[in-house]
Design an enzyme around this catalytic site. Structure first.
Site, PDB file in Angstrom:
ATOM      1  N   ARG A  14      27.680  26.952   4.207  1.00  0.00           N
ATOM      2  CA  ARG A  14      27.139  25.829   3.601  1.00  0.00           C
ATOM      3  C   ARG A  14      27.846  24.489   4.120  1.00  0.00           C
ATOM      4  O   ARG A  14      27.041  23.440   4.386  1.00  0.00           O
ATOM      5  CB  ARG A  14      28.031  25.930   2.301  1.00  0.00           C
ATOM      6  N   ARG A  43       0.823  -1.304   0.033  1.00  0.00           N
ATOM      7  CA  ARG A  43      -0.016  -0.079  -0.054  1.00  0.00           C
ATOM      8  C   ARG A  43       0.825   1.354  -0.016  1.00  0.00           C
ATOM      9  O   ARG A  43       0.386   2.429  -0.264  1.00  0.00           O
ATOM     10  CB  ARG A  43      -1.038  -0.021   1.188  1.00  0.00           C
ATOM     11  N   ASP A 102       5.671  -1.732  11.627  1.00  0.00           N
ATOM     12  CA  ASP A 102       5.270  -0.704  11.256  1.00  0.00           C
ATOM     13  C   ASP A 102       4.416   0.145  12.005  1.00  0.00           C
ATOM     14  O   ASP A 102       3.586   0.895  11.951  1.00  0.00           O
ATOM     15  CB  ASP A 102       4.379  -0.861   9.701  1.00  0.00           C
ATOM     16  N   LYS A 130      32.077  28.830   3.247  1.00  0.00           N
ATOM     17  CA  LYS A 130      32.329  27.107   3.086  1.00  0.00           C
ATOM     18  C   LYS A 130      33.511  26.921   3.868  1.00  0.00           C
ATOM     19  O   LYS A 130      34.809  27.772   3.558  1.00  0.00           O
ATOM     20  CB  LYS A 130      32.225  26.433   1.783  1.00  0.00           C
TER      21      LYS A 130
HETATM   22  C1  UD1 Z   1      -2.048  -6.542  11.190  1.00  0.00           C
HETATM   23  C2  UD1 Z   1      -2.887  -7.599  12.187  1.00  0.00           C
HETATM   24  C3  UD1 Z   1      -3.941  -6.753  12.547  1.00  0.00           C
HETATM   25  C4  UD1 Z   1      -3.776  -5.561  13.262  1.00  0.00           C
HETATM   26  C5  UD1 Z   1      -2.638  -4.429  12.708  1.00  0.00           C
HETATM   27  C6  UD1 Z   1      -2.015  -3.476  13.700  1.00  0.00           C
HETATM   28  C7  UD1 Z   1      -2.491  -9.619  11.439  1.00  0.00           C
HETATM   29  C8  UD1 Z   1      -3.146 -10.789  10.609  1.00  0.00           C
HETATM   30  N1  UD1 Z   1      -3.075  -8.638  11.461  1.00  0.00           N
HETATM   31  O1  UD1 Z   1      -2.672  -6.090  10.048  1.00  0.00           O
HETATM   32  O2  UD1 Z   1      -4.958  -7.313  13.406  1.00  0.00           O
HETATM   33  O3  UD1 Z   1      -4.762  -4.658  13.632  1.00  0.00           O
HETATM   34  O4  UD1 Z   1      -1.466  -5.413  11.901  1.00  0.00           O
HETATM   35  O5  UD1 Z   1      -1.334  -2.614  12.768  1.00  0.00           O
HETATM   36  O6  UD1 Z   1      -1.472  -9.928  11.826  1.00  0.00           O
HETATM   37  N2  UD1 Z   1       4.762  -9.082   7.671  1.00  0.00           N
HETATM   38  C9  UD1 Z   1       5.855 -10.270   7.446  1.00  0.00           C
HETATM   39  N3  UD1 Z   1       5.586 -11.180   7.187  1.00  0.00           N
HETATM   40  C10 UD1 Z   1       4.368 -11.427   6.359  1.00  0.00           C
HETATM   41  C11 UD1 Z   1       3.443 -10.392   6.363  1.00  0.00           C
HETATM   42  C12 UD1 Z   1       3.502  -9.207   7.116  1.00  0.00           C
HETATM   43  O7  UD1 Z   1       6.727  -9.689   8.123  1.00  0.00           O
HETATM   44  O8  UD1 Z   1       4.462 -12.342   5.752  1.00  0.00           O
HETATM   45  C13 UD1 Z   1       5.180  -7.962   8.665  1.00  0.00           C
HETATM   46  C14 UD1 Z   1       5.135  -6.644   7.685  1.00  0.00           C
HETATM   47  O9  UD1 Z   1       6.118  -6.281   7.053  1.00  0.00           O
HETATM   48  C15 UD1 Z   1       4.533  -5.720   8.680  1.00  0.00           C
HETATM   49  C16 UD1 Z   1       3.932  -6.472   9.909  1.00  0.00           C
HETATM   50  O10 UD1 Z   1       4.230  -7.740   9.402  1.00  0.00           O
HETATM   51  O11 UD1 Z   1       5.692  -4.861   9.366  1.00  0.00           O
HETATM   52  C17 UD1 Z   1       2.377  -6.367   9.644  1.00  0.00           C
HETATM   53  O12 UD1 Z   1       1.733  -6.719   8.561  1.00  0.00           O
HETATM   54  P1  UD1 Z   1       0.492  -5.782   7.619  1.00  0.00           P
HETATM   55  O13 UD1 Z   1       0.441  -6.626   6.229  1.00  0.00           O
HETATM   56  O14 UD1 Z   1       0.968  -4.336   7.667  1.00  0.00           O
HETATM   57  O15 UD1 Z   1      -0.615  -6.335   8.653  1.00  0.00           O
HETATM   58  P2  UD1 Z   1      -2.104  -5.228   8.923  1.00  0.00           P
HETATM   59  O16 UD1 Z   1      -2.894  -5.873   7.641  1.00  0.00           O
HETATM   60  O17 UD1 Z   1      -1.601  -4.092   9.079  1.00  0.00           O
HETATM   61 CA    CA Z   2       0.176  -2.649   9.301  1.00  0.00          CA
END
Ligand code: UD1
Ligand code: CA
Length: 456
Positions: free
Chosen positions: A335, A14, A109, A353
């Site tokens: 600078r 996204r 994240d 500089k």
């Molecule tokens: C996830 C949670 C959701 C929560 C939200 C909070 C799940 C299924 N859902 O959703 O309940 O409300 O976070 O922010 O966990 N990642 C991996 N490997 C993968 C997939 C993801 O390392 O195979 C990592 C991503 O890099 C990211 C984190 O896991 O840092 C979360 O993944 P993301 O796809 O953002 O989950 P959400 O849909 O936000």
């Molecule tokens: Ca997320």
């Protein structure tokens, strides 16, 4: 023992970016770096990062930091295919064989978490001996987040992903923040058996949570901490939140900000009381500003030290030092590697500089000084230029105390000019000048009378 796993393998579709999501910068530091920094309150132990999409880039970016004493040693575990958050945690099973402590899991994240909040999570987990404990919050707009359903006393019944929710379930504003503490042995009873029975056909860590008992929610009062960054708009919102937090801290410590919304400040900057920051001013990097300064409007200060009672107006200062009581601007550019002495005055369209100015020296208009060392109380006339570059090498210019350079002087380096020297306006100075001299480096003016008549 608490081991930590950070999920950082996803691409972050996204974000619409080639850069992995967790490496996107938020106020000068990447998302995943900020998550790591929120672990200050977690006792020392293993720190595992699950990497996948552009694993090498993520590793390199973090390894640089972890060598810098700011971060502990990190272990990188690869998730070659990104089959979901549960699948990501499955990758660490071989690495935690025989482990009997707790596992703290954080999405890579969620950069706004406060260390105290994580401490609360760990405390609740240990106190109640839960199988799992997770952070939740009531969000005004919970769209996109997993919804948390509880049985009365914060005991979790179920987490349902947004896309798997019924319309009725979507009304629940209590969300899963993506921060979990698991009893590892209990988690191991369910983790290997996850199913991908959901809209995304992914293995969800939240399914493991759903199968455990007992799972407790720790509700966080400041829901802004829970913001997960999935797109650029959320990244911008997170930046605003960070800025607001930081500015209120500085204001509480005695800094005045005029129109704070137009000002940006990195969290690596330090300010003393009675600093005034005017609108459209940006303070970055390792900048320190002492008491009594007035910075802005319209200035950018980066990695610089500013002494007491300095004013900087519509100017750019990078990697430099300005000593007390100096006045900079409007439209001055320091600078790099400049040191301005105390009580100096630098004005319109002046660029410096790698230059050192002694105290009380003025460079008021239209000048360029590069690789120069000036003494005290020097007056640099309008249009003075150091010709420091011969096309191959840079050369130094040295100017003694109280010397005055006339308007439009060109100082051809390497050059040493003594104390109390006067340089006539329009001179090109190519040879060293001893103390107490007048130097004129231009051809004498010629007047030819009756010129028009002769030529027409
Ligand atoms: C996830 C949670 C959701 C929560 C939200 C909070 C799940 C299924 N859902 O959703 O309940 O409300 O976070 O922010 O966990 N990642 C991996 N490997 C993968 C997939 C993801 O390392 O195979 C990592 C991503 O890099 C990211 C984190 O896991 O840092 C979360 O993944 P993301 O796809 O953002 O989950 P959400 O849909 O936000
Ligand atoms: Ca997320």
């Amino acid at each position: 023992m608490v081991a930590v796993a950070i999920l950082a393998a996803g691409r972050g579709t996204r974000m619409k970016s080639n850069l992995p999501k967790v490496l996107h910068s938020l106020g000068g530091r990447s998302l995943v770096e900020r998550v790591l920094e929120s672990l200050q309150t977690v006792p020392h132990g293993r720190r595992m990062i699950i990497v996948g999409y552009q694993a090498q880039e993520v590793k390199t970016a973090l390894q640089e930091k972890s060598n810098s004493h700011l971060l502990p040693t990190l272990e990188f575990i690869e998730q070659t295919e990104q089959l979901g958050t549960g699948h990501a945690i499955q990758q660490i099973i071989p690495h935690l064989e025989g482990f009997t402590g707790d596992l703290l899991v954080l999405n890579g994240d969620v950069p706004l978490l406060r260390p105290e909040t994580i401490k609360q999570l760990l405390q609740a987990h240990q106190e109640h001996q839960n199988a799992a404990t997770i952070l939740t919050a009531q969000l005004p707009n919970p769209q996109g987040y997993g919804r948390v359903f509880c049985n009365g006393q914060n005991i979790i019944k179920e987490i349902v992903e947004d896309r798997d929710c019924t319309t009725a379930q979507k009304q629940n504003r209590r969300i899963n923040a993506g921060v979990y503490c698991f009893n590892w042995s209990k988690l191991m009873e369910v983790l290997p058996h996850l199913q991908a029975n959901n809209d995304q056909k992914e293995y969800y860590i939240t399914d493991a949570v759903n199968q455990l008992e007992q799972v407790m929610a720790v509700d966080v009062e400041d829901y802004q901490e829970m913001l997960g960054i999935n797109d650029r708009e959320q990244l911008a919102t997170a930046y605003e939140i960070l800025q607001r937090r930081l500015k209120s801290q500085w204001m509480a410590k005695g800094v005045t900000m005029i129109d704070p919304n137009s000002i940006t400040i990195d969290d690596t900057v330090t300010l003393q009381p009675d600093v005034i920051i005017e609108p459209q001013t940006h303070l970055r990097g390792k900048t320190e500003i002492a008491s009594g300064c007035r910075i802005g409007p319209g200035s950018l200060i980066e990695d610089s030290l500013i002494g007491e009672n300095v004013t900087i107006l519509y100017s750019v200062v990078t990697n430099s030092i300005v000593n007390a009581n100096s006045q900079i601007g409007p439209y001055t550019h320091l600078r790099a590697e400049v040191e301005v002495g105390a009580g100096c005055r630098l004005g319109n369209f002046v660029e410096l500089k790698k230059t050192v100015l002694g105290s009380g020296t003025n460079v008021a208009h239209l000048a360029y000084l590069g690789d120069a060392t000036l003494g005290e109380k020097v007056n640099v006339g309008a249009g003075t230029i150091t010709a420091n570059y011969d096309g191959v090498n840079k050369h130094p210019t040295i100017i003694g105390d109280r010397t005055k350079t006339g308007a439009n002087s060109v100082l051809v380096a390497p050059l040493t000019i003594g104390n109390d020297v006067y340089i006539a306006a329009g001179s090109a100075v190519t040879e060293d000048v001893p103390d107490d001299c007048l130097v004129i480096g231009r051809s004498r003016q010629v007047i030819k009378r009756g010129w028009r008549k002769k030529t027409h």
